[in-house]
Design an enzyme around this catalytic site. Sequence first.
Site, short mmCIF file in Angstrom:
data_model
loop_
_atom_site.label_atom_id
_atom_site.label_comp_id
_atom_site.label_asym_id
_atom_site.label_seq_id
_atom_site.Cartn_x
_atom_site.Cartn_y
_atom_site.Cartn_z
N GLY A 146 0.84 -1.21 0.00
CA GLY A 146 0.00 0.00 0.00
C GLY A 146 0.87 1.25 0.00
O GLY A 146 1.87 1.32 0.70
N ARG B 135 1.21 -5.01 -5.75
CA ARG B 135 1.33 -6.27 -4.99
C ARG B 135 1.60 -7.33 -6.04
O ARG B 135 0.82 -7.50 -6.97
CB ARG B 135 0.05 -6.52 -4.20
CG ARG B 135 -0.14 -5.47 -3.10
CD ARG B 135 -1.20 -5.85 -2.11
NE ARG B 135 -1.10 -5.02 -0.92
CZ ARG B 135 -1.81 -3.91 -0.72
NH1 ARG B 135 -2.69 -3.52 -1.62
NH2 ARG B 135 -1.67 -3.21 0.38
N ASP C 272 5.49 -5.19 6.01
CA ASP C 272 6.12 -6.47 6.36
C ASP C 272 6.15 -7.46 5.20
O ASP C 272 7.11 -8.23 5.07
CB ASP C 272 5.46 -7.09 7.61
CG ASP C 272 3.97 -7.22 7.51
OD1 ASP C 272 3.39 -6.81 6.47
OD2 ASP C 272 3.36 -7.74 8.47
N THR D 172 4.20 2.50 5.46
CA THR D 172 2.81 2.04 5.52
C THR D 172 2.05 2.91 6.51
O THR D 172 2.60 3.24 7.57
CB THR D 172 2.70 0.55 5.94
OG1 THR D 172 1.35 0.27 6.32
CG2 THR D 172 3.60 0.20 7.11
N ASP E 149 -0.30 2.07 8.32
CA ASP E 149 -0.89 1.30 9.43
C ASP E 149 -0.11 1.34 10.75
O ASP E 149 -0.67 1.06 11.80
CB ASP E 149 -1.03 -0.18 9.02
CG ASP E 149 -2.13 -0.37 7.99
OD1 ASP E 149 -2.77 0.63 7.61
OD2 ASP E 149 -2.36 -1.52 7.57
N ASP F 57 2.04 -0.80 11.72
CA ASP F 57 1.83 -2.16 12.24
C ASP F 57 3.12 -2.98 12.31
O ASP F 57 3.07 -4.20 12.40
CB ASP F 57 0.80 -2.89 11.36
CG ASP F 57 1.22 -2.97 9.91
OD1 ASP F 57 2.19 -2.30 9.52
OD2 ASP F 57 0.57 -3.69 9.14
N MET G 221 -8.76 2.94 8.42
CA MET G 221 -7.99 1.76 8.01
C MET G 221 -7.27 1.13 9.20
O MET G 221 -7.11 1.75 10.24
CB MET G 221 -7.01 2.11 6.91
CG MET G 221 -7.68 2.21 5.55
SD MET G 221 -6.51 2.55 4.24
CE MET G 221 -7.51 2.24 2.79
N ARG H 281 -6.17 -3.14 9.44
CA ARG H 281 -6.77 -4.49 9.44
C ARG H 281 -6.43 -5.26 10.71
O ARG H 281 -7.26 -5.93 11.28
CB ARG H 281 -6.28 -5.28 8.22
CG ARG H 281 -7.02 -4.91 6.96
CD ARG H 281 -6.38 -5.54 5.76
NE ARG H 281 -5.04 -4.98 5.51
CZ ARG H 281 -4.30 -5.25 4.47
NH1 ARG H 281 -4.74 -6.08 3.57
NH2 ARG H 281 -3.13 -4.69 4.29
N GLY I 174 -10.79 13.55 20.24
CA GLY I 174 -11.79 13.55 21.32
C GLY I 174 -12.97 12.62 21.09
O GLY I 174 -14.11 12.94 21.47
N GLU J 257 -15.62 9.65 21.58
CA GLU J 257 -16.23 9.06 22.78
C GLU J 257 -15.86 7.59 22.91
O GLU J 257 -15.67 7.09 24.02
CB GLU J 257 -17.76 9.19 22.73
CG GLU J 257 -18.29 10.51 23.27
CD GLU J 257 -17.93 11.68 22.37
OE1 GLU J 257 -17.99 11.51 21.14
OE2 GLU J 257 -17.55 12.75 22.89
P1 ADP Z 1 3.10 -4.62 2.65
O1 ADP Z 1 4.51 -4.61 2.20
O2 ADP Z 1 2.53 -3.23 2.77
O3 ADP Z 1 2.90 -5.47 3.89
P2 ADP Z 1 1.97 -6.76 1.05
O4 ADP Z 1 1.82 -7.68 2.21
O5 ADP Z 1 0.86 -6.69 0.06
O6 ADP Z 1 2.19 -5.25 1.49
O7 ADP Z 1 3.31 -7.15 0.32
C1 ADP Z 1 3.77 -6.43 -0.80
C2 ADP Z 1 4.45 -7.34 -1.77
O8 ADP Z 1 5.59 -7.95 -1.16
C3 ADP Z 1 3.62 -8.54 -2.22
O9 ADP Z 1 2.74 -8.25 -3.25
C4 ADP Z 1 4.70 -9.50 -2.71
O10 ADP Z 1 5.16 -9.14 -3.98
C5 ADP Z 1 5.80 -9.24 -1.69
N1 ADP Z 1 5.71 -10.26 -0.64
C6 ADP Z 1 4.81 -10.35 0.36
N2 ADP Z 1 5.01 -11.44 1.11
C7 ADP Z 1 6.05 -12.08 0.56
C8 ADP Z 1 6.76 -13.29 0.87
N3 ADP Z 1 6.42 -14.06 1.90
N4 ADP Z 1 7.79 -13.64 0.05
C9 ADP Z 1 8.15 -12.86 -0.99
N5 ADP Z 1 7.52 -11.72 -1.31
C10 ADP Z 1 6.51 -11.32 -0.56
O1 F6P Z 2 -1.58 -1.67 4.40
C1 F6P Z 2 -2.10 -0.39 4.20
C2 F6P Z 2 -3.57 -0.42 3.90
O2 F6P Z 2 -3.87 0.91 3.62
C3 F6P Z 2 -4.49 -1.02 4.96
O3 F6P Z 2 -4.75 -0.17 6.04
C4 F6P Z 2 -5.72 -1.30 4.15
O4 F6P Z 2 -6.53 -2.26 4.74
C5 F6P Z 2 -5.13 -1.79 2.88
O5 F6P Z 2 -3.86 -1.19 2.75
C6 F6P Z 2 -5.95 -1.50 1.66
O6 F6P Z 2 -5.29 -2.02 0.56
P1 F6P Z 2 -5.73 -1.84 -0.95
O7 F6P Z 2 -4.96 -0.67 -1.48
O8 F6P Z 2 -5.29 -3.11 -1.59
O9 F6P Z 2 -7.19 -1.63 -0.98
#
Ligand code: ADP
Ligand code: F6P
Length: 323
Positions: free
Chosen positions: A11, A72, A103, A125, A127, A129, A169, A171, A185, A187
């Site tokens: 993202g 992705r 990640d 990102t 998030d 996270d 956002m 997840r 602020g 609630e």
């Molecule tokens: P983010 O990096 O924001 O967590 P994604 O989880 O969608 O977003 O991962 C982004 C891209 O990183 C994926 O589309 C893929 O190309 C690569 N990726 C994710 N997980 C793996 C993995 N376990 N091994 C190799 N590439 C990965």
């Molecule tokens: O990982 C960042 C994020 O913005 C999340 O908060 C959200 O759920 C997701 O990406 C949305 O992804 P997409 O762009 O695939 O709709």
Amino acid sequence: MKNIAVLTSGGDAPGMNAAIRAVVRSGINSGLRVYGIRRGYNGLIQGDLQEMKMSSVSDIIQRGGTILRTARSEEFKTPEGLAKAVNVAKVFNIDGIVIIGGDGSFAGAQKLTDSGIACIGVPGTIDNDLAYTDFTIGFDTAVNNVLDAINKIRDTSASHERVSIIEVMGRHCGDIALHAGIAGGAESIIIPEVEFSLDDICRKLIQGKNRGRLHSIIILAEGAGDGIELEKQIASKVDMEVRTTILSYIQRGGNASAVDRLLASRMGAKAVELLKEGIGGRVVGIKDNKIFDMEIHEALAMKRVFHNELFQLSDILSNSMTD
Ligand code: ADP
Ligand code: F6P
């Protein structure tokens, strides 16, 4: 190391452009050739890259999104996709890559490193996270975007004496909801990390109304439930009008905040510093306002520590049970 590259993946997040700029400019200043890879790992597989100049990153520090675009890539997760990506890097004599993403992107960076292409991960990102770092690039801007929306929704919500649910956002991580909720602020704040009770929320609303409160704001993280569904449930239990706003991509776009621009600039420069020394397989983070680096696999293995005291604070500050 002579040739490095930079890509954005997963993202998009405001501040990614500031990070790209920092990588390109500190890379060139260190005597490196810097390539920009478009569309994340898909672009690496397809050789969709170009050499970046100082001027390639002019006038982007403020802009949200990513000039390199993002994607992705399912193909990259396969052994064949990885092999193609490694080949392209070798054909262009790219010895190191800065991967800006979350990640998932870091898991890919680890695999590339294991295949001989030194990678440094920079956390981009909204998030927030990632367990190993206090903050990720884009989080501060997203929180400010949500705050801006809360302020606007509050005006109309108060005028109509309504309850407003604002879905944001996040997840698996409620940080956007928690930080924007406290600063705005709200609630009630509903996040994936804490189980919520519909009755508690309704009781707060009713007691608040009885004390003369005109309106209420509830912030809901997407991973904790569905805003429209929650609206129906609340409306069936309290005698108040309830409206839901799903902020969605509004919160992911827009100019990056000063905090994110600075964080991105510091992290991008640190990533280049590491590559210049021939170091790969690490991520850059921030802890107590200090930039640091650690092994990718260690960072990915870390479990997020939930800041329960912040959640408790949100409850104390919003408490509508007594006058
Ligand atoms: P983010 O990096 O924001 O967590 P994604 O989880 O969608 O977003 O991962 C982004 C891209 O990183 C994926 O589309 C893929 O190309 C690569 N990726 C994710 N997980 C793996 C993995 N376990 N091994 C190799 N590439 C990965
Ligand atoms: O990982 C960042 C994020 O913005 C999340 O908060 C959200 O759920 C997701 O990406 C949305 O992804 P997409 O762009 O695939 O709709």
